[in-house]
Write an enzyme that holds these catalytic residues in place. Structure first.
Site, PDB file in Angstrom:
ATOM      1  N   ASP A 254       0.820  -1.514   0.100  1.00  0.00           N
ATOM      2  CA  ASP A 254      -0.450  -0.014   0.325  1.00  0.00           C
ATOM      3  C   ASP A 254       0.679   1.133   0.412  1.00  0.00           C
ATOM      4  O   ASP A 254       1.665   1.548   1.269  1.00  0.00           O
ATOM      5  CB  ASP A 254      -1.124   0.225   1.618  1.00  0.00           C
ATOM      6  CG  ASP A 254      -1.743   1.173   0.519  1.00  0.00           C
ATOM      7  OD1 ASP A 254      -1.866   1.986   0.345  1.00  0.00           O
ATOM      8  OD2 ASP A 254      -2.804   1.175   2.076  1.00  0.00           O
ATOM      9  N   HIS A 351      -7.705   0.870  -9.199  1.00  0.00           N
ATOM     10  CA  HIS A 351      -7.064   1.964  -8.602  1.00  0.00           C
ATOM     11  C   HIS A 351      -5.804   2.248  -8.213  1.00  0.00           C
ATOM     12  O   HIS A 351      -5.238   2.881  -8.965  1.00  0.00           O
ATOM     13  CB  HIS A 351      -6.793   0.831  -7.108  1.00  0.00           C
ATOM     14  CG  HIS A 351      -6.588   2.022  -5.849  1.00  0.00           C
ATOM     15  ND1 HIS A 351      -7.373   2.735  -5.476  1.00  0.00           N
ATOM     16  CD2 HIS A 351      -5.913   1.858  -4.935  1.00  0.00           C
ATOM     17  CE1 HIS A 351      -6.893   3.391  -4.149  1.00  0.00           C
ATOM     18  NE2 HIS A 351      -5.640   3.024  -4.139  1.00  0.00           N
TER      19      HIS A 351
END
Length: 443
Positions: A254, A351
């Site tokens: 992330d 994303h």
């Protein structure tokens, strides 16, 4: 959850740690009149730590006190690492991710004015400076972290939109602090959003972080009350043999492509320039804070392949799907590359595609989040996710355009829920002898 990487956490070096003991005898107070937590290791703290093996019916027997020369080894490099309170920018922005974090917002008490706010920021700054240096708090220290070093503690302060009306400083409120627009995917709890004042606490030791949280809460006294508080965590320093980009609770790497301080335009993107408007924000930044719940039960029902299509990167190493069987996390993403079936390798709603700066007019923000887990709700679903914190010189050019685009078609939006939000103006760092926000409150 934008496509940028968090600052890498350095692997601590165990040998020759920074000494937690000064040249001043352990029984002497520090120059500020309070004994340093690190010096306490040489007195009662050291004796309490030096517990030997079980001694029959007598239980634990205290070992002889360690020689003075050995006391420096009581802290390893994680505990001895110290962040600086004073500087051009506040701490807690470009520092590496810490293992434990607390985010807390305060509202000024009824009747509290600019004068009370200034006194509060002065108290908070004094406490932050002392605790970050490994010293005890000046006001009724709880002694929670007496045998701990600084542990990379950082304490960061910011002002919310409502602070300025409460203190009669509306003319000093930055335009960049205008409320964030509504997003269709928001499910915001107003009680856990915004606030007059915001404090971010991070450390590589949970007790050190908690100690700072209690000290800040106690210092608030009657001037301010807690509006909301959130607790988070990250991987501990040294847990891996080399620094790695953090993973979130979905198991995904992330934060790839975070702006780096080494980049020529880093300061321009993240910090308000010296000639910025208003002048009191010079060297400061704007923090967007979002509590993003991850719907983990739904996410974990997906196959790894489907999860990778949602993100646009391999789960194992973060390499873009366009790199095929090769590549690494830093491999450039080819958004036009197709597979044998003619389909884009990085799906159009992935994303990683949507959040790329070059897909958003160069919009960039420095992500510095914490994961959270607040138990299991009544339906047996984990209340877990990301305490998203991002930094930028102007949220209208950083967070807002990226979130608007995510709002229109991010594949990840099915598996997350934005539950609280805040935007805070974080002024530049305090010079020696100053407190954070002094240019605003005394200007």
């Amino acid at each position: 959850m934008a496509e940028q990487s968090t600052p890498k956490t350095p692997v601590p070096k165990t040998p020759a740690p920074k000494s937690p003991v000064s040249n001043t005898p352990a029984s002497e107070p520090s120059s500020s009149g309070v004994v340093s937590r690190r010096r306490l290791l040489g007195t009662a703290g050291a004796a309490g730590l030096a517990l030997g093996a079980v001694g029959g019916a007598a239980g634990y027997a205290a070992a002889p006190a360690a020689p003075t020369a050995d006391r420096t080894a009581l802290l390893n490099s994680v505990g001895a690492d110290e962040a600086m309170f004073h500087g051009k920018h506040q701490p807690g922005i470009t520092n590496a991710l810490q293992a434990k974090g607390h985010l807390v917002a305060f509202d000024l008490a009824a009747g509290a004015s600019r004068k009370e706010a200034a006194a509060l920021l002065r108290r908070w700054s004094t406490t932050a400076e002392r605790l970050m240096a490994g010293e005890a708090s000046a006001n009724d220290d709880t002694d929670v972290a007496r045998d701990a070093g600084p542990s990379s503690l950082t304490v960061t302060f910011g002002f919310g939109h409502s602070f300025f009306a409460r203190t009669g400083l509306e003319k000093q409120r930055p335009i960049a602090l205008d409320p964030l627009p509504d997003f269709s995917s928001d499910h915001l709890d107003k009680a856990r959003s915004n606030g007059d004042l915001w404090v971010q606490i991070g450390a590589n030791d949970s007790l050190v972080a908690f100690h700072a949280l209690r000290a800040i809460q106690q210092d608030a006294g009657r001037a301010a009350k807690v509006r909301w508080q959130m607790n988070g965590f990250n991987r501990s320093p040294g847990a891996t043999t080399r620094p790695l980009t953090a993973r979130n609770l979905m198991g995904q790497i992330d934060g790839t492509r975070n702006p780096k301080p080494s980049e020529s335009d880093f300061d321009r993107r993240i910090f308000v320039p010296d000639a910025g408007d208003p002048a009191w924000m010079a060297g400061g930044s704007y923090a967007v804070v979002r509590r993003i719940r991850m719907l983990l039960d739904d996410w974990e029902k997906l196959s790894v392949t489907d999860q990778e299509d949602v993100i646009g990167r391999r789960k194992s190493d973060g390499a873009p799907l366009s790199s095929g069987t090769g590549g690494t996390e830093t491999t450039a993403m080819d958004l036009e590359k197709t597979g044998g079936d003619g389909k884009l390798l990085v799906p159009i709603n992935a994303h990683a595609r949507i959040t790329r700066p070059d897909e958003n007019g160069g919009a960039a923000m420095l992500r510095r989040p914490f994961s959270f887990h607040d138990g299991i709700d009544a339906d047996g679903v984990p209340d877990a996710g990301l305490l998203f914190v991002c930094w930028q010189a102007d949220p209208l050019r950083g967070f807002v355009p990226v979130q608007r685009k995510l709002d229109r078609g991010d594949a990840l939006s099915t598996f997350i829920r934005h539950e609280s939000s805040g935007l805070f103006a974080v002024p530049g760092g305090a010079a020696k002898g100053e407190y954070v926000g002094q240019k605003l409150l005394e200007g």
